[in-house]
Scaffold this active site. Structure first.
Site, PDB file in Angstrom:
ATOM      1  N   GLY A 242      -5.987   6.216   4.179  1.00 48.96           N
ATOM      2  CA  GLY A 242      -5.837   7.421   3.376  1.00 48.96           C
ATOM      3  C   GLY A 242      -7.162   7.822   2.741  1.00 48.96           C
ATOM      4  O   GLY A 242      -8.032   6.987   2.475  1.00 48.96           O
TER       5      GLY A 242
ATOM      6  N   TYR B 287       4.330   7.384   5.869  1.00 51.19           N
ATOM      7  CA  TYR B 287       4.856   6.753   4.660  1.00 51.19           C
ATOM      8  C   TYR B 287       6.096   7.536   4.274  1.00 51.19           C
ATOM      9  O   TYR B 287       6.105   8.774   4.367  1.00 51.19           O
ATOM     10  CB  TYR B 287       3.858   6.869   3.511  1.00 51.19           C
ATOM     11  CG  TYR B 287       2.822   5.782   3.442  1.00 51.19           C
ATOM     12  CD1 TYR B 287       3.160   4.438   3.561  1.00 51.19           C
ATOM     13  CD2 TYR B 287       1.478   6.103   3.218  1.00 51.19           C
ATOM     14  CE1 TYR B 287       2.194   3.451   3.481  1.00 51.19           C
ATOM     15  CE2 TYR B 287       0.506   5.110   3.129  1.00 51.19           C
ATOM     16  CZ  TYR B 287       0.878   3.782   3.256  1.00 51.19           C
ATOM     17  OH  TYR B 287      -0.071   2.811   3.168  1.00 51.19           O
TER      18      TYR B 287
ATOM     19  N   HIS C 116      -1.883  -5.419   5.717  1.00 46.34           N
ATOM     20  CA  HIS C 116      -2.497  -4.262   5.052  1.00 46.34           C
ATOM     21  C   HIS C 116      -3.898  -4.618   4.543  1.00 46.34           C
ATOM     22  O   HIS C 116      -4.361  -4.111   3.517  1.00 46.34           O
ATOM     23  CB  HIS C 116      -1.598  -3.808   3.891  1.00 46.34           C
ATOM     24  CG  HIS C 116      -1.542  -2.311   3.701  1.00 46.34           C
ATOM     25  ND1 HIS C 116      -0.491  -1.547   4.124  1.00 46.34           N
ATOM     26  CD2 HIS C 116      -2.397  -1.436   3.113  1.00 46.34           C
ATOM     27  CE1 HIS C 116      -0.701  -0.276   3.798  1.00 46.34           C
ATOM     28  NE2 HIS C 116      -1.858  -0.181   3.189  1.00 46.34           N
TER      29      HIS C 116
ATOM     30  N   ARG D 212      -4.137  -5.657   0.881  1.00 41.55           N
ATOM     31  CA  ARG D 212      -4.067  -4.655  -0.185  1.00 41.55           C
ATOM     32  C   ARG D 212      -2.684  -4.546  -0.823  1.00 41.55           C
ATOM     33  O   ARG D 212      -2.484  -3.746  -1.722  1.00 41.55           O
ATOM     34  CB  ARG D 212      -4.488  -3.274   0.361  1.00 41.55           C
ATOM     35  CG  ARG D 212      -5.963  -3.221   0.685  1.00 41.55           C
ATOM     36  CD  ARG D 212      -6.315  -2.028   1.560  1.00 41.55           C
ATOM     37  NE  ARG D 212      -6.333  -0.745   0.887  1.00 41.55           N
ATOM     38  CZ  ARG D 212      -7.387  -0.222   0.257  1.00 41.55           C
ATOM     39  NH1 ARG D 212      -8.508  -0.912   0.179  1.00 41.55           N
ATOM     40  NH2 ARG D 212      -7.319   0.967  -0.283  1.00 41.55           N
TER      41      ARG D 212
ATOM     42  N   ASP E 202      -3.855  -5.865  12.920  1.00 41.09           N
ATOM     43  CA  ASP E 202      -5.062  -5.676  12.104  1.00 41.09           C
ATOM     44  C   ASP E 202      -5.040  -6.613  10.913  1.00 41.09           C
ATOM     45  O   ASP E 202      -4.079  -7.342  10.697  1.00 41.09           O
ATOM     46  CB  ASP E 202      -5.275  -4.205  11.675  1.00 41.09           C
ATOM     47  CG  ASP E 202      -4.400  -3.735  10.523  1.00 41.09           C
ATOM     48  OD1 ASP E 202      -3.911  -4.561   9.721  1.00 41.09           O
ATOM     49  OD2 ASP E 202      -4.213  -2.511  10.409  1.00 41.09           O
ATOM     50  N   SER E 203      -6.126  -6.608  10.184  1.00 42.47           N
ATOM     51  CA  SER E 203      -6.355  -7.344   8.936  1.00 42.47           C
ATOM     52  C   SER E 203      -7.420  -8.414   9.089  1.00 42.47           C
ATOM     53  O   SER E 203      -7.156  -9.511   9.594  1.00 42.47           O
ATOM     54  CB  SER E 203      -5.070  -7.957   8.360  1.00 42.47           C
ATOM     55  OG  SER E 203      -4.168  -6.922   7.983  1.00 42.47           O
TER      56      SER E 203
HETATM   57  C1  LIG Z   1      -9.193   2.716   2.103  1.00 37.16           C
HETATM   58  C2  LIG Z   1      -7.975   2.259   2.838  1.00 37.16           C
HETATM   59  C3  LIG Z   1      -6.877   3.099   2.910  1.00 37.16           C
HETATM   60  C4  LIG Z   1      -5.736   2.684   3.610  1.00 37.16           C
HETATM   61  N1  LIG Z   1      -4.685   3.558   3.726  1.00 37.16           N
HETATM   62  C5  LIG Z   1      -3.633   3.210   4.515  1.00 37.16           C
HETATM   63  C6  LIG Z   1      -2.607   4.159   4.773  1.00 37.16           C
HETATM   64  O1  LIG Z   1      -2.641   5.278   4.275  1.00 37.16           O
HETATM   65  N2  LIG Z   1      -1.577   3.776   5.572  1.00 37.16           N
HETATM   66  C7  LIG Z   1      -1.510   2.518   6.149  1.00 37.16           C
HETATM   67  O2  LIG Z   1      -0.568   2.225   6.887  1.00 37.16           O
HETATM   68  N3  LIG Z   1      -2.492   1.619   5.920  1.00 37.16           N
HETATM   69  C8  LIG Z   1      -3.542   1.933   5.136  1.00 37.16           C
HETATM   70  N4  LIG Z   1      -4.554   1.028   4.949  1.00 37.16           N
HETATM   71  C9  LIG Z   1      -4.491  -0.287   5.615  1.00 37.16           C
HETATM   72  C10 LIG Z   1      -5.140  -0.229   6.998  1.00 37.16           C
HETATM   73  O3  LIG Z   1      -4.399   0.541   7.893  1.00 37.16           O
HETATM   74  C11 LIG Z   1      -5.272  -1.629   7.619  1.00 37.16           C
HETATM   75  O4  LIG Z   1      -4.002  -2.245   7.657  1.00 37.16           O
HETATM   76  C12 LIG Z   1      -6.249  -2.537   6.902  1.00 37.16           C
HETATM   77  O5  LIG Z   1      -7.366  -1.832   6.423  1.00 37.16           O
HETATM   78  C13 LIG Z   1      -6.694  -3.605   7.901  1.00 37.16           C
HETATM   79  O6  LIG Z   1      -7.526  -4.516   7.330  1.00 37.16           O
HETATM   80  P1  LIG Z   1      -9.132  -4.488   7.447  1.00 37.16           P
HETATM   81  O7  LIG Z   1      -9.563  -3.425   6.494  1.00 37.16           O
HETATM   82  O8  LIG Z   1      -9.463  -5.857   7.011  1.00 37.16           O
HETATM   83  O9  LIG Z   1      -9.504  -4.191   8.878  1.00 37.16           O
HETATM   84  C14 LIG Z   1      -5.690   1.408   4.222  1.00 37.16           C
HETATM   85  C15 LIG Z   1      -6.803   0.568   4.136  1.00 37.16           C
HETATM   86  C16 LIG Z   1      -7.939   0.982   3.458  1.00 37.16           C
HETATM   87  C17 LIG Z   1      -9.125   0.068   3.415  1.00 37.16           C
END
Ligand SMILES: Cc1cc2nc3c(=O)[nH]c(=O)nc-3n(C[C@H](O)[C@H](O)[C@H](O)COP(=O)(O)O)c2cc1C
Length: 359
Positions: A60, A110, A248, A251, A279-280
């Site tokens: 986002g 979402y 996530h 997060r 991912d992650s």
């Molecule tokens: C700034 C930011 C915004 C994110 N916003 C969303 C989102 O809107 N929807 C979602 O499904 N995941 C969101 N995520 C999670 C990412 O899709 C992903 O799962 C995560 O960043 C993966 O981990 P990594 O950053 O270690 O590669 C967000 C992550 C970050 C860093």
């Protein structure tokens, strides 16, 4: 403040570090004297061929990192033939992103307090040709991210003395943002459009909702944010086309296991053929190889792409994608595995067996 928004995680940020550390600690066993002069990085997912085995995770408000970040991600998706998952909370609209990235754009959903709003969003996506929908299910409530709290990060941005000082000490970013206009959520909260606050609870999503969504969405349906084997099997049985294993990026719940530790277990639970995305914590080409070896069909990368844009704009993003690409290719050679599709768990020496494996 914007760096903290991207880099930050929930709670003590333990899960975020654990993701990265666990992937790094995995050891790969090379095979020698395999002819690796020609190497294949191409893979197939959902009957579609992809030049590289990774894509851009939904994020986002990317335009906060640098004006035009969403446009850069869309351009890169097209240039490299990789998927870009557009977030519900993106600073570019569903329609604009479809124009920019065409078939490479997927939509991430979402669901806030209104199911109707969710349907409006997916109807818009379907109308402009999206064929992949990613339902994120690991945000039943917005988590506490201490760095965001400390910085007073809010959407839309609230500019008090602390933020003013922050922006004043980053003049290049501030001038660019002022010139381009402060980024806003582009898909929700538009005049007369669906209401969705960033801190709105998203606890409505349940198994019945998944059934209704499956009936309604004709394209590929992917469920993101899954760590449990039983959940993954139930999602598969509910007719979703893929499970997206993810915590996530740390997060949401700080006490989750490293997502990579769950991957081989979920692979075992859903069977060899069912599509798994991951991912992650992936930070380099070797990380992509490890996830593929442990059962992922495709890997997504989040923060590294935003760091790259924040540091170097589109050139930075391209350089980051090239680093992943060359990291994958060079390390396939080191491993003695010329085809990315032949990676399997036998290349990994110490895949984690976390407690609660069967669940
Ligand atoms: C700034 C930011 C915004 C994110 N916003 C969303 C989102 O809107 N929807 C979602 O499904 N995941 C969101 N995520 C999670 C990412 O899709 C992903 O799962 C995560 O960043 C993966 O981990 P990594 O950053 O270690 O590669 C967000 C992550 C970050 C860093």
């Amino acid at each position: 403040m914007i760096f903290d928004f991207v880099d930050g995680s929930a709670g003590e940020e333990y899960a975020c570090r654990l993701n990265i550390d666990t992937i790094e600690a995995l050891r790969l066993l090379p095979r020698v004297m395999v002819n690796v002069q020609r190497r294949n990085l191409e893979t197939t997912l959902f009957d579609q061929s992809w030049a590289l085995p990774f894509g851009i995770a939904p994020m986002g408000m990317c335009d906060l990192t640098w004006p035009g970040a969403d446009a850069m991600l869309a351009r890169a998706a097209k240039q490299y033939n990789i998927p870009l998952v557009l977030s519900t909370m993106a600073s570019s609209s569903i329609e604009t992103t479809a124009e920019r990235a065409g078939e490479y754009a997927w939509f991430q959903l979402y669901v806030g307090e209104s199911e109707e709003t969710a349907y409006e969003l997916i109807d818009r996506a379907e109308t402009v040709g999206y064929t992949h929908l990613v339902l994120t299910v690991d945000v039943p409530e917005i988590s506490v991210r201490p760095r965001e709290q400390r910085d007073g990060f809010q959407s839309p941005l609230r500019i008090g003395p602390r933020q003013f000082f922050d922006f004043a000490t980053h003049p290049l970013w501030s001038l660019q943002v002022l010139q381009s206009g402060i980024p806003r959520l582009a898909n929700v909260n538009l005049p007369g459009g669906p209401e969705f606050k960033r801190n709105e609870a998203r606890g409505l999503v349940d198994w019945d909702f998944l059934d209704r969504l499956r009936q309604r969405w004709p394209g590929q349906l992917i469920v993101k944010g899954v760590l449990g084997c039983n959940d993954a099997v139930r999602i598969r049985d509910a007719g979703a086309d893929a499970v997206y294993v993810s915590n996530h990026g740390g997060r949401q719940l700080d006490s989750v296991p490293a997502a990579i530790d769950r991957l081989p277990l979920i692979r075992q639970a859903v069977g060899a053929e069912y599509p798994l995305l991951f991912d992650s914590g992936v930070r380099c080409g070797e990380g992509v190889l490890k996830a593929l070896a442990l059962g992922a069909d495709f890997v997504f990368i989040g923060r590294p792409f935003l760091y790259a844009i924040g540091a170097g704009g589109y050139d930075g993003l391209r350089e980051m994608i090239e680093l992943f690409k060359s990291g994958i290719s060079i390390n396939l050679a080191q491993l003695g595995c010329p085809d990315i599709n032949d990676l399997d768990a036998s290349y990994v020496l110490n895949a984690g067996v976390s407690p609660g494996a069967a669940r």
